[in-house]
Design an enzyme around this catalytic site. Structure first.
Site, PDB file in Angstrom:
ATOM      1  N   LYS A 186      -1.387  46.392 -11.019  1.00 57.87           N
ATOM      2  CA  LYS A 186      -2.368  46.168 -12.095  1.00 57.87           C
ATOM      3  C   LYS A 186      -2.649  47.506 -12.761  1.00 57.87           C
ATOM      4  O   LYS A 186      -2.472  48.558 -12.141  1.00 57.87           O
ATOM      5  CB  LYS A 186      -3.684  45.621 -11.519  1.00 57.87           C
ATOM      6  CG  LYS A 186      -4.518  44.846 -12.516  1.00 57.87           C
ATOM      7  CD  LYS A 186      -4.073  43.413 -12.601  1.00 57.87           C
ATOM      8  CE  LYS A 186      -4.960  42.587 -13.498  1.00 57.87           C
ATOM      9  NZ  LYS A 186      -4.649  41.158 -13.362  1.00 57.87           N
TER      10      LYS A 186
HETATM   11  P1  NAD Z   1      -9.441  37.679 -22.762  1.00 59.43           P
HETATM   12  O1  NAD Z   1      -9.591  39.103 -23.113  1.00 59.43           O
HETATM   13  O2  NAD Z   1      -8.505  36.833 -23.550  1.00 59.43           O
HETATM   14  O3  NAD Z   1     -10.889  36.970 -22.786  1.00 59.43           O
HETATM   15  C1  NAD Z   1     -11.946  37.467 -22.018  1.00 59.43           C
HETATM   16  C2  NAD Z   1     -13.179  36.630 -22.323  1.00 59.43           C
HETATM   17  O4  NAD Z   1     -14.207  37.039 -21.426  1.00 59.43           O
HETATM   18  C3  NAD Z   1     -13.739  36.824 -23.738  1.00 59.43           C
HETATM   19  O5  NAD Z   1     -14.199  35.592 -24.240  1.00 59.43           O
HETATM   20  C4  NAD Z   1     -14.925  37.774 -23.512  1.00 59.43           C
HETATM   21  O6  NAD Z   1     -15.956  37.646 -24.483  1.00 59.43           O
HETATM   22  C5  NAD Z   1     -15.404  37.313 -22.152  1.00 59.43           C
HETATM   23  N1  NAD Z   1     -16.190  38.340 -21.490  1.00 59.43           N
HETATM   24  C6  NAD Z   1     -15.894  39.663 -21.349  1.00 59.43           C
HETATM   25  N2  NAD Z   1     -16.918  40.300 -20.759  1.00 59.43           N
HETATM   26  C7  NAD Z   1     -17.871  39.371 -20.517  1.00 59.43           C
HETATM   27  C8  NAD Z   1     -19.160  39.404 -19.935  1.00 59.43           C
HETATM   28  N3  NAD Z   1     -19.669  40.541 -19.474  1.00 59.43           N
HETATM   29  N4  NAD Z   1     -19.869  38.246 -19.862  1.00 59.43           N
HETATM   30  C9  NAD Z   1     -19.362  37.090 -20.324  1.00 59.43           C
HETATM   31  N5  NAD Z   1     -18.136  36.999 -20.887  1.00 59.43           N
HETATM   32  C10 NAD Z   1     -17.402  38.115 -20.974  1.00 59.43           C
HETATM   33  O7  NAD Z   1      -9.050  37.653 -21.199  1.00 59.43           O
HETATM   34  P2  NAD Z   1      -8.232  36.545 -20.398  1.00 59.43           P
HETATM   35  O8  NAD Z   1      -6.800  36.908 -20.432  1.00 59.43           O
HETATM   36  O9  NAD Z   1      -8.674  35.194 -20.824  1.00 59.43           O
HETATM   37  O10 NAD Z   1      -8.715  36.838 -18.900  1.00 59.43           O
HETATM   38  C11 NAD Z   1      -9.936  36.308 -18.396  1.00 59.43           C
HETATM   39  C12 NAD Z   1      -9.954  36.436 -16.885  1.00 59.43           C
HETATM   40  O11 NAD Z   1      -8.838  35.757 -16.326  1.00 59.43           O
HETATM   41  C13 NAD Z   1      -9.870  37.863 -16.340  1.00 59.43           C
HETATM   42  O12 NAD Z   1     -10.623  37.963 -15.162  1.00 59.43           O
HETATM   43  C14 NAD Z   1      -8.391  38.032 -16.032  1.00 59.43           C
HETATM   44  O13 NAD Z   1      -8.157  39.024 -15.056  1.00 59.43           O
HETATM   45  C15 NAD Z   1      -8.069  36.638 -15.520  1.00 59.43           C
HETATM   46  N6  NAD Z   1      -6.655  36.280 -15.609  1.00 59.43           N
HETATM   47  C16 NAD Z   1      -6.003  36.252 -16.797  1.00 59.43           C
HETATM   48  C17 NAD Z   1      -4.666  35.883 -16.829  1.00 59.43           C
HETATM   49  C18 NAD Z   1      -3.895  35.764 -18.119  1.00 59.43           C
HETATM   50  O14 NAD Z   1      -2.741  35.304 -18.082  1.00 59.43           O
HETATM   51  N7  NAD Z   1      -4.440  36.109 -19.260  1.00 59.43           N
HETATM   52  C19 NAD Z   1      -4.004  35.564 -15.637  1.00 59.43           C
HETATM   53  C20 NAD Z   1      -4.713  35.587 -14.438  1.00 59.43           C
HETATM   54  C21 NAD Z   1      -6.043  35.954 -14.435  1.00 59.43           C
END
Ligand code: NAD
Length: 529
Positions: A186
């Site tokens: 990561k």
């Molecule tokens: P993203 O950047 O597309 O979206 C993140 C979202 O979280 C946004 O809507 C943002 O406003 C919100 N957010 C950020 N800080 C916040 C806070 N303090 N309070 C409330 N909301 C908040 O990110 P993503 O890719 O959708 O990832 C989201 C989660 O899923 C993360 O924990 C990431 O590690 C996990 N994840 C993502 C993937 C992937 O393929 N994108 C895979 C596995 C896990």
């Protein structure tokens, strides 16, 4: 390459370590499995911790005067005419700052006096000339016993070495649970990407990959998108990594999560949300079936009572909602970094996405969505619903939040959304969990498919990708459910070789599956000397 830091913000000297916390759970499960000390040591610390800086010139900006500064300038600029900027030459960033191209002054109606300019009505902005900025960058390579290190790149202003160590170790568990031949890694940059223009982000990403290139590659370590990065970022990494190489087509698998037009996989963008959906579907199937041996067909699962609240409306949250709602579930509340909304009659995810992604919505937030009411964060936690899906950042379900939640099920889209104390309260209150290491494994599983397609110069249909993902998630989730219930089965999921001598809670079951798969490599391959 191991680098030690004494920066308190890295969480290493402040006494609060997310990594240590998450590894104490690893130790508990390792105790349960009576894992050999040598194997524990191999898994306890990351193989490599890389920390470096990049420096870039950041474009000219116009920064709005603070209230104090406005009072100081008094009426001296009352006669300064308002300037009108050519829309193609500037971007309004999330922090309210204007970033612009040098050609703006040749193509706009502007009046500048003493470095000040009047914009958007009567607001005074100070012109701030191009300046260098330094960014802290990270890549943690936790473990590669099962294959090349694999994991996302996060752009966020609240990241640390400690956080990335935790997230990298979770990737080691997740790739083992998904049963893909990859390891865990990561990394990312400490930056709020919303405060930089698109072309600045392209330069930042290219510079980051330029410095990272010696340590990553299709057979070494394969980055992917995470919070604050997307297919476009991966495109820039891909270009920077392959630039100047004589056989770039052989390096297509250097990053995954690319746009499908540049060798990304069909279905990758929705994969994490889709994988999460498959877990929820399987959870409901077990609930609605007479027994684990007599499961109803997936098509017969009812979503009629599935109302849900969602935190985070980015890639994971929005894609899950777009898959779940057409099946009959109801999205009643959404919380993101800048706003919280509620509509007991249901929120249309497609319509909400149009609002979030509208060009004028610079924060890309659910805030101001006209078809729902604004509520406070506290009210959000107390919304009565069937399920809560955290899909934003980690650590949100602490003791306090866990005691407020009025739901039956938590499906963990985000990585590490529950703190240890939060989880204890959830368990005491009988709230069930679908743990992150299986719930959000869809992204890395389809990343693996993308990597295979890239290595073999192939392109698979979305139908094939989704069907393979469905099978991978459901079969492994069922093994976890069997481990949790101490239900050894030979077919169809073959959980017999993984079940323990007593039932365990679901997160321990998921971890037990990961550790047993990792342990097999050390036991059967032995250790190098
Ligand atoms: P993203 O950047 O597309 O979206 C993140 C979202 O979280 C946004 O809507 C943002 O406003 C919100 N957010 C950020 N800080 C916040 C806070 N303090 N309070 C409330 N909301 C908040 O990110 P993503 O890719 O959708 O990832 C989201 C989660 O899923 C993360 O924990 C990431 O590690 C996990 N994840 C993502 C993937 C992937 O393929 N994108 C895979 C596995 C896990």
């Amino acid at each position: 390459m191991s680098i030690v830091t004494s920066d308190p913000s890295e969480g290493q000297v402040s006494g609060q370590s997310m990594y240590r916390d998450s590894m104490s759970f690893f130790e508990e499960t390792a105790d349960l499995l009576k894992l050999d000390e040598r194997v524990r040591q191999e898994l306890r610390e990351p193989h490599h911790e890389l920390l470096f800086h990049i420096t870039l010139d950041i474009k000219d900006r116009m920064v709005r005067l603070t209230e104090g500064e406005t009072i100081q300038v008094g009426d001296r600029f009352d006669d300064l005419p308002e300037s009108h900027l050519n829309p193609e030459d500037y971007a309004l960033l999330a922090n309210g700052v204007v970033s612009y191209r040098p050609r703006l002054f040749a193509r706009s109606q502007t009046s500048v006096r003493d470095g000040l300019i009047k914009l958007f009505g009567n607001n005074l902005y100070r012109i701030q000339l191009r300046k260098p900025e330094q960014f802290k960058c990270y890549r943690i390579q936790h473990n590669n016993i099962r294959g090349p290190y694999k994991g996302g790149i996060r752009y966020h202003h609240e990241v640390s070495l400690d956080l990335f160590k935790m997230l990298a170790s979770e990737m080691t568990w997740k790739t083992a649970i998904g049963n893909v031949p990859l390891g865990g890694g990561k990394g990312g940059i400490r930056i709020d990407p919303r405060n930089y223009s698109t072309d600045e982000l392209e330069r930042i990403s290219s510079r980051f990959m330029y410095k990272l290139k010696p340590f990553v590659g299709p057979n070494t370590d394969i980055p992917a998108p995470d919070v604050g990065t997307n297919a476009s970022t991966m495109g820039h990494f891909y270009r920077q990594y392959t630039d100047g190489e004589s056989q770039p087509h052989k390096l297509r698998g250097c990053v995954t999560g690319k746009d499908v037009r540049i060798w990304g996989s069909e279905g990758r963008e929705q994969a994490t949300g889709r994988g999460l959906f498959f877990c929820i579907e399987e959870w409901l199937r077990h609930q609605q079936s007479p027994s684990a041996d007599k499961l109803i067909a997936p098509d017969n699962v009812s979503y009629q009572d599935v109302s849900f609240t969602l935190q985070g409306y980015g890639n994971v949250g929005s894609n899950l909602a777009k898959i779940l709602v057409p099946h009959g579930a109801k999205l009643v509340a959404v919380d993101d970094r800048d706003g919280t909304i509620y509509n007991p009659n249901g929120i249309d995810p497609e319509d909400l996405s149009r609002h979030v992604n509208a060009p004028a919505n610079v924060k890309k937030s659910v805030e101001g969505y006209p078809k729902a009411q604004k509520i406070s964060k506290d009210e959000f936690w107390r919304v009565n619903a069937f399920m809560f899906v955290p899909a934003g950042l980690g650590g949100v379900i602490n003791e306090d939040v866990a005691s407020k939640l009025q739901v039956k099920l938590i499906a963990e889209g985000a990585n590490g959304p529950c703190t240890r104390e939060g989880e204890r309260v959830l368990r005491e209150r009988g709230i069930e969990i679908i743990p992150d290491i299986i719930a959000n494994a869809g992204g890395v599983i389809v990343s693996y498919y993308e990597w295979v397609q890239n290595n073999n110069q192939e392109h698979w249909s979305e139908e094939i990708v989704n069907a393979m993902l469905c099978d991978a998630i459901k079969s492994n989730y069922n093994i976890i459910l069997d481990i949790a219930a101490k239900r050894p089965r030979v077919t169809p999921q073959n959980s017999k070789m993984y079940t323990l001598d007593k039932p365990v809670h679901i997160r321990a079951a998921a971890m037990a599956l990961a550790l047993q798969r990792l342990n097999s490599h050390y036991v059967l391959e032995g250790f190098s000397h």
